[in-house]
Design a protein around this motif. Sequence first.
Motif, PDB file in Angstrom:
ATOM      1  N   TYR A  25       3.464   6.183  -6.016  1.00 34.36           N
ATOM      2  CA  TYR A  25       3.755   4.744  -7.030  1.00 34.36           C
ATOM      3  C   TYR A  25       3.493   5.183  -8.533  1.00 34.36           C
ATOM      4  O   TYR A  25       4.309   4.396  -9.162  1.00 34.36           O
ATOM      5  N   GLN A  56      -7.215   0.786  -6.885  1.00 34.69           N
ATOM      6  CA  GLN A  56      -7.651   1.917  -5.807  1.00 34.69           C
ATOM      7  C   GLN A  56      -7.712   1.354  -4.434  1.00 34.69           C
ATOM      8  O   GLN A  56      -7.681   0.129  -4.347  1.00 34.69           O
ATOM      9  N   SER A 105      -4.997   7.460   2.923  1.00 38.84           N
ATOM     10  CA  SER A 105      -3.950   8.242   2.093  1.00 38.84           C
ATOM     11  C   SER A 105      -2.698   8.271   3.387  1.00 38.84           C
ATOM     12  O   SER A 105      -2.933   8.942   4.205  1.00 38.84           O
ATOM     13  N   ASN A 152      -2.696  12.916  -1.556  1.00 41.18           N
ATOM     14  CA  ASN A 152      -2.462  12.018  -2.758  1.00 41.18           C
ATOM     15  C   ASN A 152      -3.345  10.809  -2.915  1.00 41.18           C
ATOM     16  O   ASN A 152      -3.718  10.400  -4.124  1.00 41.18           O
ATOM     17  N   GLY A 153      -4.132  10.278  -2.016  1.00 40.93           N
ATOM     18  CA  GLY A 153      -4.767   9.277  -1.830  1.00 40.93           C
ATOM     19  C   GLY A 153      -3.600   8.005  -1.820  1.00 40.93           C
ATOM     20  O   GLY A 153      -2.639   8.201  -1.860  1.00 40.93           O
ATOM     21  N   LEU A 201      -2.867   3.690  -3.355  1.00 43.32           N
ATOM     22  CA  LEU A 201      -3.014   2.683  -4.011  1.00 43.32           C
ATOM     23  C   LEU A 201      -2.696   1.303  -3.492  1.00 43.32           C
ATOM     24  O   LEU A 201      -1.702   1.424  -2.396  1.00 43.32           O
ATOM     25  N   TRP A 206       1.005  -1.365  -0.034  1.00 41.49           N
ATOM     26  CA  TRP A 206      -0.005  -0.147   0.044  1.00 41.49           C
ATOM     27  C   TRP A 206       0.760   1.372  -0.065  1.00 41.49           C
ATOM     28  O   TRP A 206       1.912   1.339   0.616  1.00 41.49           O
ATOM     29  N   VAL A 248      -6.055   0.135 -11.894  1.00 40.97           N
ATOM     30  CA  VAL A 248      -6.044   1.354 -12.497  1.00 40.97           C
ATOM     31  C   VAL A 248      -5.633   1.203 -13.732  1.00 40.97           C
ATOM     32  O   VAL A 248      -4.585   0.412 -14.241  1.00 40.97           O
ATOM     33  N   ASP A 290       1.400   5.641  -1.493  1.00 42.27           N
ATOM     34  CA  ASP A 290       0.887   6.887  -1.952  1.00 42.27           C
ATOM     35  C   ASP A 290       0.642   6.928  -3.535  1.00 42.27           C
ATOM     36  O   ASP A 290       1.550   6.456  -4.305  1.00 42.27           O
ATOM     37  N   HIS A 291      -0.474   7.373  -4.025  1.00 39.79           N
ATOM     38  CA  HIS A 291      -1.084   7.315  -5.186  1.00 39.79           C
ATOM     39  C   HIS A 291       0.043   7.930  -6.308  1.00 39.79           C
ATOM     40  O   HIS A 291       0.474   7.427  -7.100  1.00 39.79           O
ATOM     41  N   ASP A 292       0.589   9.137  -6.164  1.00 40.90           N
ATOM     42  CA  ASP A 292       1.460   9.819  -6.933  1.00 40.90           C
ATOM     43  C   ASP A 292       2.934   9.185  -6.868  1.00 40.90           C
ATOM     44  O   ASP A 292       3.566   9.125  -7.880  1.00 40.90           O
TER      45      ASP A 292
END
Length: 228
Positions: free
Chosen positions: A101, A183, A187, A123-124, A126, A95, A170, A97-99
């Motif tokens: 990753y 998803q 965060s 950033n949410g 993933l 798991w 994604v 950070d979205h950005d």
Amino acid sequence: MHAWRRTLLIILLLPVLVALLYFGVACALMAWPANPPASKKTAAPAQVPAWVLSNGIHTDLAFPLRGDGVDWTQTFAPAHVVAAPPDAEYIGIGWGDHDIYLYTPTWGDLTAGRALRAALGRNGALLHVTYLRRSDLAERAHRLPLSAPQYKALHAYVLASMPQGRAIPVPGAHYADNDAFYQALGSPHFFRTCNNWTGDALRQAGVTVSRWTPFDFNVTWHLDPGRP
């Protein structure tokens, strides 16, 4: 003038002091683990040969691809990756950070702005899932022997990390042919890093682990290095 100098010095030193305090607390809590090891007489028998993988910064959980009542291909379908290895035996799940990753495949791609947004939790998140061969666990694995109830708890924890427990890939997001991104809820931020997700999973499953795991070594400290 001297007052201005003192103020400037404090401003310059404050980030360093915060970083030292952060690191010091993380190290100190390793000596006070959650779920201290049970005696051999009371410990539940280990039945599932699972692992924690570390690249020196980030940790993943690694489970048998199938077996012990869980078939991960039913959650993270092989069709979601470009080409799952035909001899894959494990699945790695992390798991983060979205950005970080998606846009920093190497640390050289990390920008100050992106790092700041990640530290602030903007950033949410993933999940990163990888189909793994046995040889992929040769140099970076730590043994995570699990009882059947512990494995069941970790399986539930992973599902609970996704919206409504569903794996939503994604589109087009891959590092290699054998991985995919999904998803995820939450965060990451300064006080709950990608490694905290791994540590929280182990704590909830009753595995001995540091009470706070912002760094990879906090997760692996109480585990034994090994290989399948």
